[in-house]
Design an enzyme around this catalytic site. Structure first.
Site, PDB file in Angstrom:
ATOM      1  NE  ARG A 258      42.989   0.743  25.823  1.00 57.50           N
ATOM      2  CZ  ARG A 258      42.852  -0.304  26.628  1.00 57.50           C
ATOM      3  NH1 ARG A 258      42.915  -1.544  26.112  1.00 57.50           N
ATOM      4  NH2 ARG A 258      42.665  -0.153  27.918  1.00 57.50           N
ATOM      5  CE  LYS A 288      46.522   2.626  27.924  1.00 54.40           C
ATOM      6  NZ  LYS A 288      45.563   3.739  27.822  1.00 54.40           N
ATOM      7  NE  ARG A 353      38.720   1.675  25.672  1.00 55.35           N
ATOM      8  CZ  ARG A 353      38.972   0.413  26.000  1.00 55.35           C
ATOM      9  NH1 ARG A 353      38.495  -0.574  25.264  1.00 55.35           N
ATOM     10  NH2 ARG A 353      39.683   0.124  27.080  1.00 55.35           N
ATOM     11  CG  HIS A 376      38.519   0.267  31.085  1.00 56.82           C
ATOM     12  ND1 HIS A 376      37.221   0.667  30.836  1.00 56.82           N
ATOM     13  CD2 HIS A 376      39.300   1.027  30.305  1.00 56.82           C
ATOM     14  CE1 HIS A 376      37.229   1.624  29.934  1.00 56.82           C
ATOM     15  NE2 HIS A 376      38.469   1.860  29.596  1.00 56.82           N
ATOM     16  CE1 TYR A 385      28.829   3.357  36.327  1.00 52.68           C
ATOM     17  CE2 TYR A 385      30.312   1.599  35.717  1.00 52.68           C
ATOM     18  CZ  TYR A 385      29.478   2.191  36.644  1.00 52.68           C
ATOM     19  OH  TYR A 385      29.292   1.614  37.868  1.00 52.68           O
TER      20      TYR A 385
END
Length: 438
Positions: A258, A288, A353, A376, A385
């Site tokens: 990110r 994050k 990303r 993630h 994806y």
């Protein structure tokens, strides 16, 4: 919204644990009061003298009551409830308890003054952090909420259900959904006495063509071309700044980071350390999804993009040293998009990303490992994806599988041929032995 929901569930779990501990402590200290949660409020439960006007058919002079003192069901409210429990416990123990306005819950005292949205904003930060820790991530989230509210709602408008719904219903799609989410946070923070009767819009994500490796490596060269062409212009921006932004591009492409994960207290010393033999990037704990050590998805790009060149790292270090708040980080993040447009890159920073998420699938990296590398959840990684996989990547995936199957078939045939040849040679050896013995 998934992240907000997960945070709320985690907070609720911590709150419930502390509520159980508080009641255990009250019982240990022989305080004849307990704390219970009812909806968004905390109540004190105790056996007390009969309330004025109340009576017991059994003739008993005491009864169990749940006292509502207007205490919110959050961690700050729990502290208040514990203090009130000990105070009430003392009155019960000394037999000096009396029903007064506080314990009767006089209606006029419970009425809340209707405030304007602007007045809520004045106290928004203080109330918001009563139930949250103040980190770079939470500050960024809060700044986004405040920005949306200021842009969308007139500050002199009364903070009532109808006014919020009217403004929300003038928007559509992602904008409407964003207003619903932010308004819900505002309602919960100030415990406003209503819920929104509006429905989220179903939104189909716009088509995005995720760049392939060839386009990514080609676009990297656009920074130097831009710098060369700029020599003949009157732009007064720092001459070498483009080198840092090119480095940022290379890091996003190689690690799938990110953007803000490059600017929040970057561990440059580790990055250039001789001990960093795997070329990992350490993401700071205040980002994050917290601390993680990221492995490059394309290790050869570290050298191809010259990502350990000290020049852009010096510029990065100077830039980061000037960051004084989450707003500064947001400006840095916006600058990436500005530089993409400036040098002529045809896709967005976040597409790099997404490209890493897709590439990891094509590389055959286990989903959990790829998701952890990107910071993630497995669910979010799979959605990413699947959403942006595209026809070309499907062709490649099918082609790779078919090629692998074809290779396996060739190898099977070769193994079979070798076995047959081995059996033939064994027979030949046996025949020669027989001839020799005879």
């Amino acid at each position: 919204m998934v992240k907000i929901r997960a945070t709320e569930l985690q907070y609720q779990e911590v709150f419930e644990q502390k509520l159980v501990a508080a009641n255990s402590n009250l019982k240990r200290d022989r305080i004849r009061v307990s704390i219970k949660q009812t909806g968004n409020s905390l109540q004190l439960r105790a056996t007390l003298p009969l309330k004025p006007g109340d009576c017991q058919r059994s003739g008993k002079e005491k009864k169990q009551y749940d006292l509502s003192l207007g205490i919110p069901a959050n961690l700050e409210g729990l502290k208040t409830a514990i203090e009130e429990s000990y105070e009430l416990g003392k009155l019960i123990a000394r037999q000096t308890f009396e029903w007064n306005e506080k314990y009767l819950g006089v209606k006029s005292r419970d009425k809340k003054e209707i405030k304007t949205i602007g007045e809520l904003l004045d106290n928004f930060e203080e109330n918001y952090y009563k139930t949250r820790q103040k980190t770079i991530t939470s500050q960024n989230t809060f700044a986004n909420y405040t920005s949306v509210i200021k842009r969308s709602f007139p500050t002199k408008t009364l903070a009532i259900k109808n006014n919020f719904e009217q403004i929300i219903n003038t928007s559509q799609g992602n904008k409407k959904n964003e207003l619903i989410a932010v308004t819900s946070v505002l309602i919960k923070t100030f415990q406003l006495d209503f819920t929104l009767d509006v429905k989220r819009d179903g939104v189909t994500p716009a088509f995005r063509e995720i760049p392939d490796d060839e386009k990514i490596t080609h676009s990297f060269e656009l920074f130097e071309k831009f710098a060369f062409n700029r020599k003949n212009t009157n732009i007064c921006e720092e001459t070498d700044t483009w080198q840092m932004w090119r480095w940022v591009y290379g890091m996003l492409a190689t690690f799938g980071l990110r953007p803000r994960e490059l600017f929040v207290q970057p561990d440059i010393n580790w990055w250039i350390s001789p001990q960093n033999i795997d070329n990992t990037w350490k993401v700071n704990k205040d980002t994050k999804t917290g601390y993680r050590e990221v492995i490059p998805f394309v290790p050869e790009w570290v050298e191809l993009f010259d990502l350990k060149n000290p020049q852009p790292l010096k510029i990065l270090d100077k830039k980061v040293a000037k960051i004084a708040s989450v707003h500064s980080i947001n400006w840095m993040r916006r600058d990436i998009s500005r530089w993409f447009r400036k040098v002529g890159i045809e896709f967005q920073p976040y597409d790099l990303r997404h490209a890493c998420a897709i590439r990891s699938h094509l590389q055959g990296i286990p989903i959990k490992a790829a998701a952890d590398n990107l910071g993630h959840t497995v669910d979010e990684h799979t959605k990413t994806y699947q959403r942006w996989f595209g026809i070309e990547n499907r062709k490649k995936a099918f082609g790779d599988v078919i090629s692998q199957k074809a290779l396996i078939e060739v190898q099977k045939n070769e193994i079979l041929a070798l076995r047959m040849e081995s059996e033939r040679l064994k027979l030949e050896v046996e025949r020669l032995k027989f001839q020799k013995n005879s």
